[in-house]
Design an enzyme around this catalytic site. Structure first.
Site, short mmCIF file in Angstrom:
data_model
loop_
_atom_site.label_atom_id
_atom_site.label_comp_id
_atom_site.label_asym_id
_atom_site.label_seq_id
_atom_site.Cartn_x
_atom_site.Cartn_y
_atom_site.Cartn_z
N LYS A 29 0.85 -1.19 0.00
CA LYS A 29 0.00 0.00 0.00
C LYS A 29 0.88 1.23 0.00
O LYS A 29 1.71 1.44 0.89
CB LYS A 29 -0.93 -0.01 1.22
CG LYS A 29 -1.92 1.15 1.23
CD LYS A 29 -1.41 2.30 2.09
CE LYS A 29 -2.41 3.46 2.12
NZ LYS A 29 -2.10 4.43 3.17
N GLY A 32 0.52 8.37 1.95
CA GLY A 32 1.19 9.32 2.83
C GLY A 32 2.17 10.21 2.08
O GLY A 32 2.04 10.49 0.89
N GLY A 65 -6.12 10.39 -0.25
CA GLY A 65 -6.97 11.29 0.54
C GLY A 65 -6.59 12.76 0.45
O GLY A 65 -7.45 13.61 0.19
N ASP A 192 -5.91 1.08 2.94
CA ASP A 192 -5.34 0.03 3.78
C ASP A 192 -6.23 -1.21 3.76
O ASP A 192 -5.75 -2.34 3.62
CB ASP A 192 -5.18 0.51 5.23
CG ASP A 192 -4.11 1.56 5.38
OD1 ASP A 192 -3.12 1.52 4.63
OD2 ASP A 192 -4.26 2.44 6.26
N LYS A 248 -4.93 0.15 10.87
CA LYS A 248 -3.80 -0.44 10.15
C LYS A 248 -3.44 -1.80 10.73
O LYS A 248 -3.26 -2.78 10.00
CB LYS A 248 -2.60 0.51 10.20
CG LYS A 248 -2.81 1.79 9.41
CD LYS A 248 -1.57 2.65 9.38
CE LYS A 248 -1.83 3.97 8.70
NZ LYS A 248 -2.25 3.82 7.31
#
Length: 291
Positions: A29, A32, A65, A192, A248
């Site tokens: 994944k 960030g 996001g 996630d 997570k």
């Protein structure tokens, strides 16, 4: 000469891991700061290409996001969150799909391909990869009531056939976390969660979640390099694991229950974080294993 010897030593340290993981599937994944920082994004692409070159089968699932929020702001639309989930009306869903399956997905694919990889972009709607239904959240004040958060989906099934087809032809799947309902409705899926479900369906060797923290820490702030599922539950109960880390580690435990051999939570802010976690004896993050 000494520098050359040190480089050879590093390669030899990686050799047993390369041998062990050849022909195994890793679901990674990507999210960030690693997605936003150009240098980190470049190092991630190189890591994925190297995994592919040494015989490992990487599958990338990405988030987006911040990018969705940025476009919504430009369009004059306010983002609203409940328990970390974006309330998603139809207009927000359209924006999310455009950002995830359009600009972000294609950018990652392009980055891998221009550096020598063979990536193909997908969303969960392709080949009925991710089927989903509307997620309803319980009201914290009155648990008997359910809160409608729009077109946020929970995964009902994963059909990995399209991924297996790409893997067997040495392509690298890059997947946007968008799912589809039985009625054709599009749903926004937590990245996630999508990565964990895909890893479980593929019975992957590893699930690797890139985050903006070092990994899972204890109450004293020390990094926990290895945790069992039972230890994860104890740390959640004690409050040592809290906030955004809970989904997570929960995702990791669920993936292990579905057949994934090992799950990792690593710091995507470190250059070549994936290679450092996989091919070195110490690693850099936290791994979650079966009890």
């Amino acid at each position: 000469m000494q520098t050359a010897i040190e480089k050879a030593t590093i390669l030899l340290e990686a050799l047993p891991y390369i041998r062990k993981f050849a022909n195994k599937t890793f679901v990674i994944k990507f999210g960030g700061n690693a997605m936003i920082d150009e240098k980190l994004s470049h190092s991630f692409a190189l890591d994925i290409i190297l995994l592919s070159y040494v015989g490992i089968r990487p599958v990338v699932v990405h988030g987006g996001g911040p990018q969705i929020g940025e476009l919504m702001k430009k369009l004059g639309k306010q983002s609203t969150f409940i328990d970390g989930l974006r309330v998603t009306d139809q207009e927000t869903m359209d924006i999310a799909e455009m950002v995830l399956t359009g600009s972000i997905n294609k950018e990652i694919v392009s980055h891998i391909n221009k550096n020598g990889g063979r990536a193909v972009g997908l969303s969960g709607k392709d080949g009925s990869l991710i089927m989903a239904r509307k997620m309803l959240k319980k009201d914290k004040i009155d648990p008997s009531k359910m809160i409608d958060i729009g077109f946020v989906g929970e995964i009902t099934s994963v059909n990995p056939q399209v991924i297996n087809t790409l893997d067997s032809n040495q392509f690298i799947p890059v997947i946007a976390p968008v799912g589809c309902g039985e009625d054709g409705q599009t749903y926004n899926i937590n990245a996630d969660t999508a990565a964990g479900a895909i890893a479980g369906a593929l019975k992957a060797e590893k699930l690797i979640l890139l985050t903006d923290v070092e990994g899972v820490k204890d109450k004293n702030g020390s990094l926990l390099s290895t945790l069992t599922e039972s230890e994860v539950q104890s740390l959640i109960a004690s409050g040592d694991i809290s906030g955004g880390m809970i989904p997570k580690v929960t995702c990791c435990c669920k993936a292990l229950d579905e057949g994934v051999a090992k799950a990792h939570i690593i710091d995507g802010r470190v250059e070549h974080a994936v290679l450092l976690e996989i091919f070195t004896d110490i690693g850099i993050g936290s791994q979650v294993v079966k009890a």
